[in-house]
Design an enzyme around this catalytic site. Structure first.
Site, PDB file in Angstrom:
ATOM      1  N   GLU A  66       0.841  -1.201   0.000  1.00 32.31           N
ATOM      2  CA  GLU A  66       0.000   0.000   0.000  1.00 32.31           C
ATOM      3  C   GLU A  66       0.876   1.251   0.000  1.00 32.31           C
ATOM      4  O   GLU A  66       1.060   1.890   1.047  1.00 32.31           O
ATOM      5  CB  GLU A  66      -0.947   0.019   1.202  1.00 32.31           C
ATOM      6  CG  GLU A  66      -2.102  -0.955   1.099  1.00 32.31           C
ATOM      7  CD  GLU A  66      -3.136  -0.762   2.213  1.00 32.31           C
ATOM      8  OE1 GLU A  66      -2.824  -0.105   3.231  1.00 32.31           O
ATOM      9  OE2 GLU A  66      -4.260  -1.263   2.054  1.00 32.31           O
ATOM     10  N   GLU A 120      -6.492  -6.904  -1.581  1.00 34.08           N
ATOM     11  CA  GLU A 120      -6.981  -6.729  -0.213  1.00 34.08           C
ATOM     12  C   GLU A 120      -8.335  -6.032  -0.244  1.00 34.08           C
ATOM     13  O   GLU A 120      -8.499  -5.007  -0.903  1.00 34.08           O
ATOM     14  CB  GLU A 120      -5.975  -5.902   0.601  1.00 34.08           C
ATOM     15  CG  GLU A 120      -6.253  -5.881   2.091  1.00 34.08           C
ATOM     16  CD  GLU A 120      -5.134  -5.148   2.836  1.00 34.08           C
ATOM     17  OE1 GLU A 120      -3.963  -5.562   2.700  1.00 34.08           O
ATOM     18  OE2 GLU A 120      -5.443  -4.164   3.532  1.00 34.08           O
TER      19      GLU A 120
END
Length: 467
Positions: A293, A385
């Site tokens: 991320e 995710e």
């Protein structure tokens, strides 16, 4: 976006039960039938009495006679050396028909450095002729032996059916060139919740849940990799082997989060991915996610990192699919006040890779969903995710908006892994607290509402076209 608050780092690391004995036989190349090649013993490290040095020509082959007790699938693992930098692909035929075409035998670094390459085939009951034929003028590699495992492959398992994945256009495609959607689970940070990733839970994930892919979430900071690189790399190796035994894909997640700029960890990333890709290069079920991320960094910074890291993996595993996180915590830039246009205007200069997108349905609704819709027809995307809750992985579940996302992903064959496969106290952890101390993981009894919901959606039949 994920629930990544500080957690105790002193939780136990689970051990693995020994796998059951498998029907495995070994066949030395130097005693097989050789056409346009020689049995030699001038490079160290071979087994048996030598190896086969293929002539540098198309059509040179080694043919083994392999006996199977019953008809069915088998894994052939070839041990080889290739001291050049050029791939030396071979067709693997069984009883005169090519069963695995163009199998890559990449350079191993030296003629005395031996690697392995696996292929899944179907054997007939009784004697079988297994032939490895060079398909280029370079000939084949130096071939040491083939190991035949008739007990490790179950018909219909995701990684067995689909084989080596590749990116074709904006889709993830299987070995037959057909778009596929993989569905699975992400571990929680393995520095905190390794006790949830063990024999019983993975058996349930593969067989009861029907998962196609296991995302191995290895944090770089937060008590993860940087604190003990050897320990955490070995843990990842172990989880890859466990996913492989169960016919699942292993998605290796370099879970950088703080700092959010992946360039801050690029030296560590080079070391880690070089070893992982080198160790598992012969497997066809490995996917590499080089930045979880990215946050607080421009798209240009992520692009620069990716264009440095992808060649690191390619040098070890030329066929492996690589994933690259997008800016704004994997949001295509939305959480940073940007859009997917940053990527479209300045795409990563590489092939066989995908961009990743993350969403938490209770927090990331129309603006995020619309960006995903726009981008999905322009660039290859995998959702590594997602959660049915807020971006902290907690709070009430929004199953309606989650279903809206999953319907779109299914219609467009975009793969996903859900956060997370643990018994964390948050609502996004699929197991009830305390579950991981035991060995009961099947059915809905051990599950929180989010776990019941995502398991139900994983248990619907896969659609893996082969023709």
């Amino acid at each position: 976006m994920a629930a990544l608050l500080a957690l105790p780092a002193a939780l136990p690391v689970s051990g693995w039960a020994q796998p059951e004995a498998l029907a495995v036989t070994e066949h030395q190349a130097e005693t097989a039938t050789i056409s346009n090649g020689l049995a030699e013993a001038n490079h160290a490290g071979y087994t048996g009495s030598g190896f086969v040095n293929y002539d540098n020509e198309t059509g040179a082959y080694v043919e083994f006679t392999v006996t199977a007790a019953t008809a069915g699938p088998a894994t052939l693992t070839f041990r080889y050396a290739n001291g050049t930098t050029a791939d030396r692909p071979m067709d693997i035929a069984v009883n005169g028909a090519v069963a695995a075409g163009g199998v890559a035998f990449a350079g191993t670094g030296a003629w005395s450095t031996w690697g392995t390459r696996a292929a899944t085939v179907t054997l007939a009951a009784g004697a079988n002729r297994v032939r490895a034929t060079a398909t280029t003028a370079h000939g084949g590699p130096n071939l040491d032996k083939v190991t035949v495992d008739t007990g490790a492959v179950a018909v219909g398992r995701p990684a067995d059916v689909n084989g080596q994945l590749r990116v074709c256009g904006v889709k993830l495609c299987n070995q037959y060139g057909k778009p596929v959607q993989l569905r699975g689970m992400s571990t929680h940070g393995i520095q905190w919740y390794s006790q949830c990733v063990k024999t019983a839970s993975l058996d349930a994930l593969a067989s009861d849940w029907g998962a196609d892919v296991l995302r191995i979430s290895m944090y770089v900071q937060e008590g993860g990799y940087e604190t003990d690189p050897r320990r955490f790399t070995d843990m990842v190796h172990g989880y890859i082997e466990e996913a492989t035994r169960r016919g699942m894909y292993a998605l290796v997640d370099w879970h950088q989060l703080t700092p959010g700029d992946p360039n801050a960890n690029i030296s560590l990333a080079r070391t880690f991915f070089t070893e992982v890709a080198s160790r598992h290069r012969a497997k066809t079920n490995i996917i590499y996610d080089i930045a979880n991320e990215p946050n607080g960094v421009s798209w240009a910074g992520i692009k620069s990192y990716a264009e440095q890291m992808i060649p690191v993996i390619r040098a070890q595993d030329p066929d492996g699919v690589v994933f690259v996180g997008t800016h704004g915590w994997g949001s295509l830039g939305i959480s940073d006040g940007r859009t997917e246009q940053d990527i479209l205007d300045n795409p990563i200069n590489a092939t066989n890779f995908m961009y990743t997108f993350h969403f938490y349905a209770a927090s990331h609704q129309d603006e995020y969903f619309n960006a995903l819709q726009r981008a999905a027809s322009r660039i290859p995307i995998f959702v590594t995710e997602f959660g049915t809750q807020t971006y902290t992985g907690d709070g009430a579940n929004d199953f309606a908006y989650s279903q809206k996302y999953l319907d779109f992903l299914a219609a467009n064959k975009i793969g996903w892994t859900n956060w997370n496969f643990s018994d964390d106290f948050r609502s996004g952890a699929v197991f009830k607290q305390g579950t991981c101390a035991g060995n009961t993981f099947t059915g809905t009894g051990p599950l929180k509402p989010a776990g019941i919901w995502v398991r139900d959606r994983m248990r619907t039949p896969d659609n893996f076209p082969t023709s």
